[in-house]
Design a protein around this motif. Sequence first.
Motif, short mmCIF file in Angstrom:
data_model
loop_
_atom_site.label_atom_id
_atom_site.label_comp_id
_atom_site.label_asym_id
_atom_site.label_seq_id
_atom_site.Cartn_x
_atom_site.Cartn_y
_atom_site.Cartn_z
N GLY A 144 0.81 -1.22 0.00
CA GLY A 144 0.00 0.00 0.00
C GLY A 144 0.84 1.26 0.00
N TYR A 145 2.13 1.09 0.28
CA TYR A 145 3.03 2.25 0.33
C TYR A 145 4.24 2.06 -0.60
CZ TYR A 145 0.36 3.34 4.54
OH TYR A 145 -0.66 3.61 5.42
N LYS A 146 4.81 0.86 -0.57
CA LYS A 146 6.01 0.62 -1.38
C LYS A 146 6.02 -0.82 -1.89
CE LYS A 146 9.11 -0.70 2.43
NZ LYS A 146 8.05 -0.85 3.45
N PHE A 147 6.87 -1.03 -2.90
CA PHE A 147 7.03 -2.36 -3.49
C PHE A 147 8.27 -3.07 -2.93
CE2 PHE A 147 4.44 -0.35 -6.78
CZ PHE A 147 3.56 -1.37 -7.11
N THR A 148 8.13 -4.38 -2.72
CA THR A 148 9.27 -5.25 -2.46
C THR A 148 9.39 -6.18 -3.66
OG1 THR A 148 8.91 -5.19 -0.07
CG2 THR A 148 10.29 -6.97 -0.93
N ILE A 149 10.55 -6.21 -4.30
CA ILE A 149 10.72 -6.97 -5.53
C ILE A 149 11.61 -8.19 -5.27
CG2 ILE A 149 11.55 -6.90 -7.92
CD1 ILE A 149 11.06 -3.88 -7.86
N PHE A 150 11.14 -9.34 -5.74
CA PHE A 150 11.90 -10.58 -5.62
C PHE A 150 12.37 -10.99 -7.02
CE2 PHE A 150 8.74 -10.52 -2.24
CZ PHE A 150 9.52 -10.75 -1.11
N LYS A 151 13.69 -11.17 -7.14
CA LYS A 151 14.27 -11.58 -8.42
C LYS A 151 15.23 -12.74 -8.21
CE LYS A 151 14.07 -7.22 -11.02
NZ LYS A 151 14.85 -6.30 -11.90
N ASN A 152 15.50 -13.45 -9.30
CA ASN A 152 16.45 -14.55 -9.24
C ASN A 152 17.86 -14.04 -9.01
OD1 ASN A 152 18.50 -16.27 -11.22
ND2 ASN A 152 17.23 -17.55 -9.91
N ASN A 153 18.56 -14.72 -8.13
CA ASN A 153 19.97 -14.43 -7.87
C ASN A 153 20.73 -15.74 -8.03
OD1 ASN A 153 22.51 -13.85 -6.90
ND2 ASN A 153 21.83 -12.89 -5.00
N ALA A 154 21.59 -15.80 -9.04
CA ALA A 154 22.29 -17.05 -9.35
C ALA A 154 23.13 -17.56 -8.18
CB ALA A 154 23.18 -16.84 -10.57
N LYS A 155 23.53 -16.67 -7.28
CA LYS A 155 24.36 -17.07 -6.15
C LYS A 155 23.54 -17.43 -4.90
CE LYS A 155 28.32 -14.25 -7.60
NZ LYS A 155 29.27 -13.18 -7.23
N ASP A 156 22.22 -17.30 -5.00
CA ASP A 156 21.35 -17.58 -3.85
C ASP A 156 20.34 -18.65 -4.24
OD1 ASP A 156 19.77 -17.62 -1.63
OD2 ASP A 156 19.08 -15.53 -1.79
N ASN A 157 20.49 -19.85 -3.70
CA ASN A 157 19.60 -20.95 -4.03
C ASN A 157 18.20 -20.77 -3.47
OD1 ASN A 157 21.60 -22.40 -5.42
ND2 ASN A 157 22.34 -23.36 -3.54
N ASN A 158 18.04 -19.81 -2.56
CA ASN A 158 16.72 -19.56 -1.96
C ASN A 158 16.01 -18.36 -2.58
OD1 ASN A 158 18.37 -20.57 0.93
ND2 ASN A 158 16.58 -21.65 0.18
N SER A 159 16.59 -17.81 -3.65
CA SER A 159 15.88 -16.75 -4.37
C SER A 159 14.87 -17.39 -5.32
CB SER A 159 16.87 -15.88 -5.16
OG SER A 159 17.47 -16.63 -6.21
N ILE A 160 13.96 -16.60 -5.87
CA ILE A 160 12.96 -17.12 -6.77
C ILE A 160 13.67 -17.72 -7.99
CG2 ILE A 160 12.57 -15.00 -8.10
CD1 ILE A 160 9.53 -15.71 -7.83
N SER A 161 13.13 -18.81 -8.54
CA SER A 161 13.86 -19.60 -9.53
C SER A 161 13.97 -18.94 -10.89
CB SER A 161 13.20 -20.98 -9.69
OG SER A 161 11.86 -20.84 -10.14
N ASN A 162 13.04 -18.04 -11.22
CA ASN A 162 13.07 -17.37 -12.52
C ASN A 162 12.33 -16.05 -12.41
OD1 ASN A 162 12.07 -16.80 -15.45
ND2 ASN A 162 13.53 -18.47 -15.71
N ASN A 163 12.74 -15.06 -13.18
CA ASN A 163 12.13 -13.73 -13.09
C ASN A 163 10.81 -13.60 -13.83
OD1 ASN A 163 14.21 -12.73 -11.49
ND2 ASN A 163 15.38 -11.97 -13.24
N PHE A 164 10.53 -14.54 -14.75
CA PHE A 164 9.28 -14.47 -15.53
C PHE A 164 8.18 -15.17 -14.74
CE2 PHE A 164 7.94 -13.62 -20.03
CZ PHE A 164 6.58 -13.80 -19.79
N ILE A 165 7.27 -14.37 -14.15
CA ILE A 165 6.22 -14.89 -13.30
C ILE A 165 4.95 -15.13 -14.12
CG2 ILE A 165 4.94 -14.55 -11.15
CD1 ILE A 165 8.04 -14.56 -10.89
N THR A 166 4.42 -16.36 -14.06
CA THR A 166 3.23 -16.70 -14.85
C THR A 166 1.98 -16.87 -14.01
OG1 THR A 166 3.81 -19.06 -14.72
CG2 THR A 166 4.63 -17.82 -16.63
#
Length: 240
Positions: free
Chosen positions: A67-89
């Motif tokens: 409601g105030y700001k965005f938090t963005i989750f993107k893939n990070n090749a060095k972080d196995n716990n990041s989201i697996s791909n940036n293209f969200i379906t």
Amino acid sequence: MKDLRYFFLFFLLNCICLCAFPQKQNIKFEHLDINSGLSQNYIYCILQDSRGFMWFGTSDGLNKYDGYKFTIFKNNAKDNNSISNNFITGIVEDSKGIIWVSTRGGGLNRYDRETNKFTHFKHEHDLQEPLRTTSNFVGLIQKQYKGQLDERADKYFNYIQEASGRMKSLIKNLLDYSRIGSKKELEQVDCNLIPENVLADLHVAIQEADAHISHESLPVIMGYPNEIKQLFQNPFDQRN
């Protein structure tokens, strides 16, 4: 008295009309885009979860809006716990309040609200299994019959094992590339080693052509090893 009754009747009719036909509401829209912090203006899916957060899926990351700001989750090749791909379906929330995110090419992700980490679920064909089988059997033959065949046979077995190792590395690189999309980090590449690998891959073809290939001292550069190797190999692939 009669006029007073008419007045109340007129007033009552007006009240009924106002209730039956309410005034037109003035609806306003607030526009959110990359200038507001959104990762991309093209939105493919939207979810409002049970806690009131808004989720937006784009081809450049998952966006969470409070409601105030965005938090963005993107893939990070060095972080196995990041989201697996940036293209969200797709984005859904199950009955337990768990957020599930589907991606293009990266499989399914389960989001942990407490740690902001993702668990990946994907189906992968084991592309290296046939190669491992070939390499293992060649290794067994090489071990069992070493010294019993001529030197040329031992040399051929060594070629097969070395080629299997290079193919294993190539498959791994392809799988890594498919997980991280087109974003890769530059590496230090010794260009003197690249021709040796190319010549080893094309050993049979070079022998058949009775060719002799040499090169002078080459520099160490920053680049992508597989792409540079392909650059060296392309002239040989066009030899016909």
